[in-house]
Design an enzyme around this catalytic site. Structure first.
Site, short mmCIF file in Angstrom:
data_model
loop_
_atom_site.label_atom_id
_atom_site.label_comp_id
_atom_site.label_asym_id
_atom_site.label_seq_id
_atom_site.Cartn_x
_atom_site.Cartn_y
_atom_site.Cartn_z
CB CYS A 217 -0.98 -0.14 1.43
SG CYS A 217 -1.98 -1.37 1.39
CD GLU A 467 -3.89 -3.10 10.90
OE1 GLU A 467 -2.57 -2.99 11.06
OE2 GLU A 467 -4.20 -3.18 9.70
CB SER A 493 -4.99 0.29 8.90
OG SER A 493 -4.32 0.67 7.90
#
Length: 590
Positions: A217, A467, A493
């Site tokens: 990511c 998370e 997260s």
């Protein structure tokens, strides 16, 4: 603040450890390759096409978390081949193996997220077992997903054979209606869809373009945060954390890592020579300076634990508080990992921190040189605002803040990068699972000013310390991200933004205060003063504690049950074994 000192000479290997001729008699692999009694073992190597020369060389384990679970890992097999090429070129014999990974983006928002943090331990444990069982002399580890980076670094420090870590690289940013986007925009798009601010066609268009390539990511989420840590702590070659996964320059760093690992065997330089208290402080500095993931405050204590160093949430929080925030990265800022790479990468951040006296320049790294020596020649790039000069930070204190108080006696953590509101007082809205909280958010069963409390999601209580990105993104998507707060004994997260407090300890499952609060209790979160408290007296807490009873999770067998029996508090890194301080022998010395 670290005191800036004259650069020390690179650390020499401990007496008797240097091995300039790569003599097998001093290496663990002698147990599987040397002498008449090892003829059966060697027969296995011949079966795999190895030559006598290759068997006589040092064995380097090349471990990756390659799989087809997610784009984070898909290029690691390719990069491993480049590592092996480098190992062979410098007189070593590579032995490739893989371990698991759990990809948070796909595990998020359902029961699968309970597997995420546990995977960190499985990665460390399985790497340890593979290296021990086959007597490898060194490790090069490549990882992409959030927990696989610290998992491999933990294994390296635990085994303490010469080791080099390499990040698999970030994903390229997506492009949606004239803006760079990441997967976090898709998570927040779900909230916008639920709020009627985005229709199904627009959401589908977004999901189709948000992740255009292989790689982790793209913002300063957990994977890129821990990639920056790998350089700051000294376990990765300088510059190796930066290039996006599709770039061929990653293969060049991989080959260089393969060559350098053989040099580390010759020099006798091991991870615990590198991962010292000062190196851990450097790593914490870079998390704060880049507005990195709160998960850094979980993983750094766990890495320290493997070396037998006490470095807990309180230590990390103190460093965060005194570190300038200088990199304007998502989710709190404007830019993605590729942008920072293009202006010079994490080395620019490290050099600014060094100039300001915030990091220890004399720490040894896998180059055999100190971090200050590695940064020689790095200059501050002009005509960019991805990274600010240390003299003109975004804020004078770090992008991540530690909290304490009667609601969190063992601490908590909040990411404040990009936030303008640093204090919140409001009534508790209590949920005993993430699912219950998410359902309430989707139905908008909360009010402006509320403090949403999600409990029984800690390391033991989850089990697995999930998370909460689906819930926090839904809140932001509904336009309420700046109007409420959220606290949990679980995690967030690296992509979470807003007033979201995680790692609240002790957790509810062990009778911590978060398990005793009730709807309507007034909670105060003050990220300036570092306070997380609730307007409940000690006497009232004691009365509630008498009525409190432990809960059984729905996981009474299997890996999740086993994890819950051994895992410790988030304050200490949620570790599952006694650590380096308790060991009586090192694998590296067998």
């Amino acid at each position: 603040m670290a005191t800036k000192k004259k650069t020390a000479a690179p650390k020499k290997a401990r007496s008797g450890r240097a091995n300039p001729k790569l003599d097998k008699a001093k290496l663990p692999s002698r147990h599987v390759t040397v002498g008449p009694e090892r003829a059966p073992h060697r027969s296995y190597y011949y079966a795999m096409g190895m030559t006598e020369k290759e068997i006589a060389q040092p064995f380097v384990g090349v471990v990756t978390t390659w799989n087809e679970a997610a784009p984070c890992n898909i290029t690691l097999g390719r990069q491993a081949q480049a590592v092996k090429k480098g190992v062979k070129a410098n007189g070593g014999t590579p032995r490739e193996f893989t371990t698991i990974t759990v990809t948070d983006g796909i595990a998020m928002g359902h029961q699968g997220m309970k597997s995420s943090l546990i995977s960190r331990e499985v990665i460390a444990d399985s790497t340890e077992l593979t290296v021990r069982g086959h007597c490898y002399d060194a490790i090069v580890g490549l990882a992409g997903c959030d927990k696989s980076l610290p998992g491999l670094m933990m294994a390296m420090v635990r085994l303490n054979v010469p080791s080099i870590f390499m990040y698999g690289g970030s994903i390229l940013p997506g492009r949606f209606r004239g803006k760079d986007v990441t997967v976090i925009d898709v998570f927040e798009g779900v909230g916008k869809f639920a709020a009627g601010q985005m229709d199904a066609a627009e959401l589908h268009e977004l999901e189709c373009v948000a992740c255009p390539s292989a790689g982790s990511c793209g913002g300063q989420y957990t994977a890129n945060t821990m990639a920056c840590v790998s350089e700051a702590i000294g376990l990765a070659l300088p510059g190796s954390a930066g290039a996006p996964a599709p770039y061929e320059t990653r293969d060049q760093y991989a080959e260089a890592s393969g060559k350098q690992i053989v040099e580390l065997i010759r020099l006798g330089i091991r991870p615990r020579d590198i991962v010292t208290r000062k190196a851990l402080e450097n790593a914490a500095r870079v998390v704060a300076a880049t507005g990195g993931s709160t998960n850094g405050a979980l993983h750094l204590p766990a890495i320290a634990h493997e070396a037998g160093i006490r470095f807990d949430l309180d230590d990390v929080a103190r460093i965060f508080k005194s570190t300038p925030y200088i990199a304007d990265l998502k989710p709190g800022g404007r830019y993605v990992a590729k942008d920072m790479y293009e202006i010079g990468g994490v080395q620019v951040v490290l050099n600014e921190l060094l100039k300001g006296g915030f990091i220890h320049g004399d720490c040894l790294t896998v180059t055999g040189k100190t971090i200050e020596q590695n940064l020689k020649g790095v200059t501050f790039p002009k005509n960019q605002d991805v990274v600010r000069p240390i003299s003109n930070p975004i804020t004078r204190t770090g992008g991540v803040v530690g909290l304490k108080g009667n609601l969190a006696p063992r601490g908590a953590i909040v990411k404040v990068a990009g936030m303008s509101r640093l204090k919140h007082v409001g009534p508790a809205r209590v949920f005993d699972s993430e699912e219950a909280a998410f359902a309430a958010v989707q139905a908008k069963k909360y009010k402006e000013g509320d403090v949403i409390v999600i409990r029984y999601e800690g390391p033991k209580g989850g089990p697995g310390m999930r998370e909460m990105l689906s819930t926090t993104s839904a809140i932001y998507g509904q336009g309420m991200g700046e109007k409420i707060a959220l606290i949990t004994d679980g995690r967030f997260s690296g992509g979470t933004r807003g007033f979201c407090v995680g790692h609240v300890g002790p957790e509810a499952a062990v009778g911590g205060p978060i398990g005793l609060i009730k709807n309507g209790d007034i909670i105060t979160i003050d990220a300036v003063k570092g306070i997380l408290s609730v307007d409940v007296s000690a006497k009232e807490f004691a009365a509630r504690k008498k009525k409190w009873k432990p809960r059984k999770t729905a996981y009474q067998s299997g890996t999740l049950w086993k994890y819950a029996q051994t895992v410790g508090d988030a304050h200490d890194g949620a570790v599952t074994h006694p650590g380096g301080a308790k060991e009586v022998s090192e694998y590296a010395d067998i």
